[in-house]
Design a protein around this motif. Sequence first.
Motif, PDB file in Angstrom:
ATOM      1  N   GLN A 230      -1.891 -17.604  -5.091  1.00 32.50           N
ATOM      2  CA  GLN A 230      -1.438 -17.488  -3.703  1.00 32.50           C
ATOM      3  C   GLN A 230       0.080 -17.585  -3.616  1.00 32.50           C
ATOM      4  OE1 GLN A 230      -3.010 -17.236  -0.659  1.00 32.50           O
ATOM      5  NE2 GLN A 230      -5.164 -17.265  -1.255  1.00 32.50           N
ATOM      6  N   VAL A 231       0.650 -18.573  -4.320  1.00 33.75           N
ATOM      7  CA  VAL A 231       2.101 -18.757  -4.298  1.00 33.75           C
ATOM      8  C   VAL A 231       2.810 -17.560  -4.910  1.00 33.75           C
ATOM      9  CG1 VAL A 231       3.998 -20.114  -5.282  1.00 33.75           C
ATOM     10  CG2 VAL A 231       2.051 -21.267  -4.218  1.00 33.75           C
ATOM     11  N   GLN A 232       2.316 -17.088  -6.051  1.00 32.21           N
ATOM     12  CA  GLN A 232       2.942 -15.934  -6.702  1.00 32.21           C
ATOM     13  C   GLN A 232       2.903 -14.702  -5.801  1.00 32.21           C
ATOM     14  OE1 GLN A 232       0.560 -15.915 -10.282  1.00 32.21           O
ATOM     15  NE2 GLN A 232       2.163 -16.931 -11.495  1.00 32.21           N
ATOM     16  N   ALA A 233       1.765 -14.478  -5.156  1.00 32.37           N
ATOM     17  CA  ALA A 233       1.629 -13.307  -4.279  1.00 32.37           C
ATOM     18  C   ALA A 233       2.560 -13.411  -3.073  1.00 32.37           C
ATOM     19  CB  ALA A 233       0.181 -13.162  -3.823  1.00 32.37           C
ATOM     20  N   ARG A 234       2.689 -14.606  -2.520  1.00 31.04           N
ATOM     21  CA  ARG A 234       3.590 -14.783  -1.382  1.00 31.04           C
ATOM     22  C   ARG A 234       5.045 -14.617  -1.810  1.00 31.04           C
ATOM     23  NH1 ARG A 234       1.376 -16.916   3.335  1.00 31.04           N
ATOM     24  NH2 ARG A 234      -0.759 -17.700   3.181  1.00 31.04           N
TER      25      ARG A 234
ATOM     26  N   LYS B 177       6.032 -12.693  -4.112  1.00 27.61           N
ATOM     27  CA  LYS B 177       6.204 -11.243  -4.260  1.00 27.61           C
ATOM     28  C   LYS B 177       6.545 -10.606  -2.918  1.00 27.61           C
ATOM     29  CE  LYS B 177       3.674  -9.340  -8.228  1.00 27.61           C
ATOM     30  NZ  LYS B 177       4.635  -8.279  -8.547  1.00 27.61           N
ATOM     31  N   GLN B 178       5.905 -11.084  -1.867  1.00 28.37           N
ATOM     32  CA  GLN B 178       6.142 -10.498  -0.546  1.00 28.37           C
ATOM     33  C   GLN B 178       7.605 -10.653  -0.120  1.00 28.37           C
ATOM     34  OE1 GLN B 178       3.420 -11.900   2.482  1.00 28.37           O
ATOM     35  NE2 GLN B 178       1.647 -11.717   1.137  1.00 28.37           N
ATOM     36  N   VAL B 179       8.241 -11.753  -0.516  1.00 25.81           N
ATOM     37  CA  VAL B 179       9.642 -11.969  -0.146  1.00 25.81           C
ATOM     38  C   VAL B 179      10.583 -11.622  -1.299  1.00 25.81           C
ATOM     39  CG1 VAL B 179       9.233 -13.656   1.665  1.00 25.81           C
ATOM     40  CG2 VAL B 179       9.370 -14.434  -0.703  1.00 25.81           C
ATOM     41  N   ARG B 180      10.033 -10.940  -2.316  1.00 30.57           N
ATOM     42  CA  ARG B 180      10.806 -10.352  -3.414  1.00 30.57           C
ATOM     43  C   ARG B 180      11.545 -11.384  -4.278  1.00 30.57           C
ATOM     44  NH1 ARG B 180      10.408  -6.950   0.734  1.00 30.57           N
ATOM     45  NH2 ARG B 180       9.906  -4.772   0.271  1.00 30.57           N
ATOM     46  N   TRP B 181      10.910 -12.522  -4.487  1.00 35.91           N
ATOM     47  CA  TRP B 181      11.460 -13.488  -5.427  1.00 35.91           C
ATOM     48  C   TRP B 181      10.712 -13.469  -6.755  1.00 35.91           C
ATOM     49  CZ3 TRP B 181      15.996 -15.558  -5.492  1.00 35.91           C
ATOM     50  CH2 TRP B 181      16.690 -15.768  -4.305  1.00 35.91           C
ATOM     51  N   TYR B 182       9.530 -12.900  -6.766  1.00 39.52           N
ATOM     52  CA  TYR B 182       8.701 -12.870  -7.971  1.00 39.52           C
ATOM     53  C   TYR B 182       8.293 -11.429  -8.226  1.00 39.52           C
ATOM     54  CZ  TYR B 182       4.773 -14.069 -11.104  1.00 39.52           C
ATOM     55  OH  TYR B 182       3.915 -14.178 -12.176  1.00 39.52           O
ATOM     56  N   ASP B 183       8.630 -10.902  -9.411  1.00 41.71           N
ATOM     57  CA  ASP B 183       8.316  -9.497  -9.691  1.00 41.71           C
ATOM     58  C   ASP B 183       7.419  -9.326 -10.911  1.00 41.71           C
ATOM     59  OD1 ASP B 183      10.077 -10.162 -11.691  1.00 41.71           O
ATOM     60  OD2 ASP B 183      11.657  -8.773 -11.079  1.00 41.71           O
ATOM     61  N   ALA B 184       6.880 -10.421 -11.442  1.00 36.63           N
ATOM     62  CA  ALA B 184       5.949 -10.342 -12.578  1.00 36.63           C
ATOM     63  C   ALA B 184       4.524 -10.187 -12.036  1.00 36.63           C
ATOM     64  CB  ALA B 184       6.074 -11.589 -13.443  1.00 36.63           C
ATOM     65  N   PRO B 185       3.559  -9.873 -12.888  1.00 36.45           N
ATOM     66  CA  PRO B 185       2.172  -9.797 -12.427  1.00 36.45           C
ATOM     67  C   PRO B 185       1.681 -11.144 -11.895  1.00 36.45           C
ATOM     68  CG  PRO B 185       2.417  -8.735 -14.567  1.00 36.45           C
ATOM     69  CD  PRO B 185       3.700  -9.444 -14.292  1.00 36.45           C
TER      70      PRO B 185
ATOM     71  N   LEU C  42      -3.491 -10.392  -4.846  1.00 34.00           N
ATOM     72  CA  LEU C  42      -3.860 -11.515  -5.699  1.00 34.00           C
ATOM     73  C   LEU C  42      -4.284 -11.082  -7.091  1.00 34.00           C
ATOM     74  CD1 LEU C  42      -5.860 -13.675  -3.129  1.00 34.00           C
ATOM     75  CD2 LEU C  42      -3.612 -14.201  -4.083  1.00 34.00           C
ATOM     76  N   PHE C  43      -4.816  -9.865  -7.206  1.00 33.37           N
ATOM     77  CA  PHE C  43      -5.345  -9.419  -8.493  1.00 33.37           C
ATOM     78  C   PHE C  43      -4.680  -8.131  -8.986  1.00 33.37           C
ATOM     79  CE2 PHE C  43      -8.563 -12.163  -6.634  1.00 33.37           C
ATOM     80  CZ  PHE C  43      -8.851 -13.008  -7.692  1.00 33.37           C
ATOM     81  N   ASN C  44      -3.482  -7.861  -8.480  1.00 32.68           N
ATOM     82  CA  ASN C  44      -2.663  -6.750  -8.967  1.00 32.68           C
ATOM     83  C   ASN C  44      -3.360  -5.395  -8.873  1.00 32.68           C
ATOM     84  OD1 ASN C  44      -0.496  -8.577 -10.091  1.00 32.68           O
ATOM     85  ND2 ASN C  44      -2.218  -9.248 -11.330  1.00 32.68           N
ATOM     86  N   VAL C  45      -4.102  -5.195  -7.798  1.00 31.92           N
ATOM     87  CA  VAL C  45      -4.774  -3.919  -7.561  1.00 31.92           C
ATOM     88  C   VAL C  45      -3.916  -3.120  -6.591  1.00 31.92           C
ATOM     89  CG1 VAL C  45      -6.831  -2.768  -6.681  1.00 31.92           C
ATOM     90  CG2 VAL C  45      -7.032  -4.948  -7.922  1.00 31.92           C
ATOM     91  N   ALA C  46      -3.508  -1.925  -6.991  1.00 30.02           N
ATOM     92  CA  ALA C  46      -2.688  -1.088  -6.117  1.00 30.02           C
ATOM     93  C   ALA C  46      -3.535  -0.664  -4.915  1.00 30.02           C
ATOM     94  CB  ALA C  46      -2.192   0.136  -6.869  1.00 30.02           C
ATOM     95  N   PRO C  47      -3.204  -1.149  -3.714  1.00 32.47           N
ATOM     96  CA  PRO C  47      -4.030  -0.826  -2.544  1.00 32.47           C
ATOM     97  C   PRO C  47      -3.820   0.613  -2.085  1.00 32.47           C
ATOM     98  CG  PRO C  47      -2.114  -2.083  -1.868  1.00 32.47           C
ATOM     99  CD  PRO C  47      -2.064  -2.004  -3.379  1.00 32.47           C
ATOM    100  N   SER C  48      -4.876   1.217  -1.609  1.00 31.07           N
ATOM    101  CA  SER C  48      -4.779   2.578  -1.084  1.00 31.07           C
ATOM    102  C   SER C  48      -4.219   2.577   0.336  1.00 31.07           C
ATOM    103  CB  SER C  48      -6.164   3.250  -1.097  1.00 31.07           C
ATOM    104  OG  SER C  48      -7.086   2.499  -0.314  1.00 31.07           O
ATOM    105  N   GLY C  49      -4.351   1.435   1.011  1.00 34.56           N
ATOM    106  CA  GLY C  49      -3.818   1.313   2.362  1.00 34.56           C
ATOM    107  C   GLY C  49      -4.791   1.841   3.407  1.00 34.56           C
ATOM    108  N   PRO C  50      -4.627   1.407   4.649  1.00 36.93           N
ATOM    109  CA  PRO C  50      -5.494   1.878   5.733  1.00 36.93           C
ATOM    110  C   PRO C  50      -5.254   3.353   6.013  1.00 36.93           C
ATOM    111  CG  PRO C  50      -3.672   0.613   6.605  1.00 36.93           C
ATOM    112  CD  PRO C  50      -3.602   0.466   5.126  1.00 36.93           C
ATOM    113  N   ALA C  51      -6.224   3.967   6.645  1.00 39.79           N
ATOM    114  CA  ALA C  51      -6.113   5.385   6.955  1.00 39.79           C
ATOM    115  C   ALA C  51      -4.962   5.636   7.918  1.00 39.79           C
ATOM    116  CB  ALA C  51      -7.417   5.882   7.572  1.00 39.79           C
ATOM    117  N   LEU C  52      -4.264   6.740   7.684  1.00 40.24           N
ATOM    118  CA  LEU C  52      -3.190   7.126   8.591  1.00 40.24           C
ATOM    119  C   LEU C  52      -3.760   7.608   9.917  1.00 40.24           C
ATOM    120  CD1 LEU C  52      -0.900   9.127   6.137  1.00 40.24           C
ATOM    121  CD2 LEU C  52      -0.311   6.967   7.250  1.00 40.24           C
TER     122      LEU C  52
END
Length: 335
Positions: free
Chosen positions: A141-145, A147-155, A203-213
């Motif tokens: 959770q901490v690593q993913a958060r 990443k959101q604020v661009r302080w962590y760039d590892a998996p 959380l599991f490094n899965v590239a999301p497809s994102g919601p439909a446009l």
Amino acid sequence: MSRHRALALVLALLCALTGLTGVAATGSALAAAPSASGSRADFAPMQLGDRGWRVRVLQSRLHQLDLHSEVVTNTFDRETSDGVATVQRRRGWTADGVVDERTWRKIVSLTTPPTTEALHNVYTPGKPLLQRGDSGMRVRQVQARLKQVRWYDAPVTGRYTRATVEAVEGFQAKRRIPVTGAVDRRTMTRLKEMTREPTRAELFNVAPSGPALDPRCLTGRAMCVDKTSRSLRWVVDGAVLETVEVRFGSDELPTREGAFTVFRKSRDHVSSLYNTPMPFAMFFSGGQAVHYSPDFAANGYNGASHGCVNVRDRAVAAWLFDRVRLGDKVIVYRS
């Protein structure tokens, strides 16, 4: 010397001593002693733009109410005004963000005198909640958060390694939190305020497809703004060329939904209404625009715009500004 004259001198001395002590220790002596009617006729209101020590005291007390960041300054800024207005609004008072005597008395009654450390932004490290060597979902959770604020760039691994320590240290230093590399309560609270709940993909490094446009975004050139995913996607002829994190207006000043077009661009815009910077502004509905927000970059989702679409990443905002043309579509919707 008459009895009345002696008594008057004693009272004057006591008032002077009380005023000096109160200001130095807690900032609570903000006005002279009460008059016979019990009111402080010379109470000086505090408002946007004011500076001084008692503003610092006010901010520290607002922090105790979760209405201001832990970092205090000498300047009565927009964050301070919003915190004061919230106190007033909760009591059904005029929420103008100005500290009159009634508002000040209420804030004082709800809080305790700030410590010297709090008033000078001197913090001591808290007990570690997570530290190097730990593992598990909380670390993910901490690593993913981060990443959101661009302080962590590892998996995102769920293992508190050196890379996580360095990311936490950078985050703490930026926010004036004691730099330990371990996550204490202060660090965790600040991180959660600035981020959203991580998705399973994050959380599991899965590239999301994102919601439909939205179908309106599939033709031509469009900034496709999805309130549900809190994202802006720059779409040209149905192809997503860039995705950026955004935030929106509050319930009182919501971002309008619908189909719009960019009718004005202003690279170094400053709001004439709020006197705040709006770099790379692309206006699509009245005074509402897509623009970079320093406040969003600093405070994340712990706040809101005044109706605009705030972009967190300055570089991406500049990139968009250089590509978006007058007349391009802006579609604001919920997926």
